[in-house]
Scaffold this motif. Sequence first.
Motif, PDB file in Angstrom:
ATOM      1  N   LEU B  58      66.402  35.446 -10.243  1.00 47.07           N
ATOM      2  CA  LEU B  58      65.949  36.296  -9.132  1.00 47.07           C
ATOM      3  C   LEU B  58      65.034  37.405  -9.635  1.00 47.07           C
ATOM      4  O   LEU B  58      64.040  37.752  -8.991  1.00 47.07           O
ATOM      5  N   ARG B  69      63.621  44.351  -6.319  1.00 48.14           N
ATOM      6  CA  ARG B  69      64.818  43.519  -6.469  1.00 48.14           C
ATOM      7  C   ARG B  69      65.562  43.386  -5.152  1.00 48.14           C
ATOM      8  O   ARG B  69      65.962  42.289  -4.764  1.00 48.14           O
ATOM      9  N   SER B  70      65.763  44.514  -4.489  1.00 51.75           N
ATOM     10  CA  SER B  70      66.550  44.463  -3.247  1.00 51.75           C
ATOM     11  C   SER B  70      65.778  43.716  -2.166  1.00 51.75           C
ATOM     12  O   SER B  70      66.368  42.940  -1.411  1.00 51.75           O
ATOM     13  N   THR B  73      66.273  40.087  -2.899  1.00 52.78           N
ATOM     14  CA  THR B  73      67.632  39.643  -2.539  1.00 52.78           C
ATOM     15  C   THR B  73      67.671  39.263  -1.070  1.00 52.78           C
ATOM     16  O   THR B  73      68.185  38.212  -0.690  1.00 52.78           O
ATOM     17  N   ASP B  77      68.002  35.663   0.776  1.00 47.52           N
ATOM     18  CA  ASP B  77      69.046  35.437   1.799  1.00 47.52           C
ATOM     19  C   ASP B  77      68.478  34.662   2.981  1.00 47.52           C
ATOM     20  O   ASP B  77      69.077  33.691   3.440  1.00 47.52           O
ATOM     21  N   ARG B  87      71.121  29.460  -3.994  1.00 42.07           N
ATOM     22  CA  ARG B  87      71.437  30.200  -5.210  1.00 42.07           C
ATOM     23  C   ARG B  87      72.311  29.332  -6.104  1.00 42.07           C
ATOM     24  O   ARG B  87      73.082  28.493  -5.625  1.00 42.07           O
TER      25      ARG B  87
END
Lengths: 148, 148
Positions: B58, B69-70, B73, B77, B87
Amino acid sequence: MAEILSEAHDDAWYLFVTAHAKLTERIDRRLAERRALPLEWYDVLLALKRADGRKLRLNELAERVTLSRSGLTRLVDRVESAGLLRREQCPTDRRGAFAVITGAGLKALTETWPIYRQAIVEYFATHVTEREARVIASALTRALKELG
Amino acid sequence: MAEILSEAHDDAWYLFVTAHAKLTERIDRRLAERRALPLEWYDVLLALKRADGRKLRLNELAERVTLSRSGLTRLVDRVESAGLLRREQCPTDRRGAFAVITGAGLKALTETWPIYRQAIVEYFATHVTEREARVIASALTRALKELG
DNA sequence: AAAGATTGAATACTCAATCTTA
DNA sequence: TAAGATTGAGTATTCAATCTTT
């Protein structure tokens, strides 16, 4: 309309998208570190500074900075709250509003430009020859014009 | 580091930023009309397809698509919820996760590409000569490399 | 009706804090 | 202590609906 995308054009498009993301990220980070205007605010204020009478209809401003109408309304709210522009009623059409750059807005542009310019030099211009810069500008101008 | 920004470089940078905004807006709109993948999803899936084993940490994926990064994420999703990637635990480092493209993801890429390609041709490639495309790719590759 | 601008609801992004493993 | 990834809070963006004026 040709259906075929040459490898050179494919590469150019990929680099165009990737380089834009990386370069603007770096430049925006630099502007934030130096407490200068973020790129979006700079673009809005520069469009106003260059405009006739230093003002623009919100409609036109949205087009210049490539934002939705509602997105622009809120961006103008924020920049206005900071005192860098103000709204002004349109005398000939009471539905309409102008955004006008203020003295503080002009000052902020002036203060941001050397920082922005230095970042453009460092991350972009240093690595691109004069001749390449002319090619880039002329090709992209042509593509933009055809967007109608 | 030179402090001076030539007019040609200034023009090139302005066109680079403006053309990017306008062109990607048009292309993304076209993709939405045709119910194809949005550009962000396409970029994520293409990075995975091209990667060794069709998967990427990731961390690395965030770097490739230039997202925090967030942010990544959450993008992962959404793309995972749509079934286009999944994942996978990293066997050698239990903190880490891979994103792996699925069969449906590969299919979505395949279906989107002709639409995306056609838009690139129409809005960009048609207006840029082969020689200009090579200059753009090579200049931007150089600028990117120096970003470290 | 239609156009300029704004507002509400939904979505997406960032930074900082957190959780887990190294 | 630090690194990979996620979560919470705050901010920004869009689409669709609305309000005002043409």
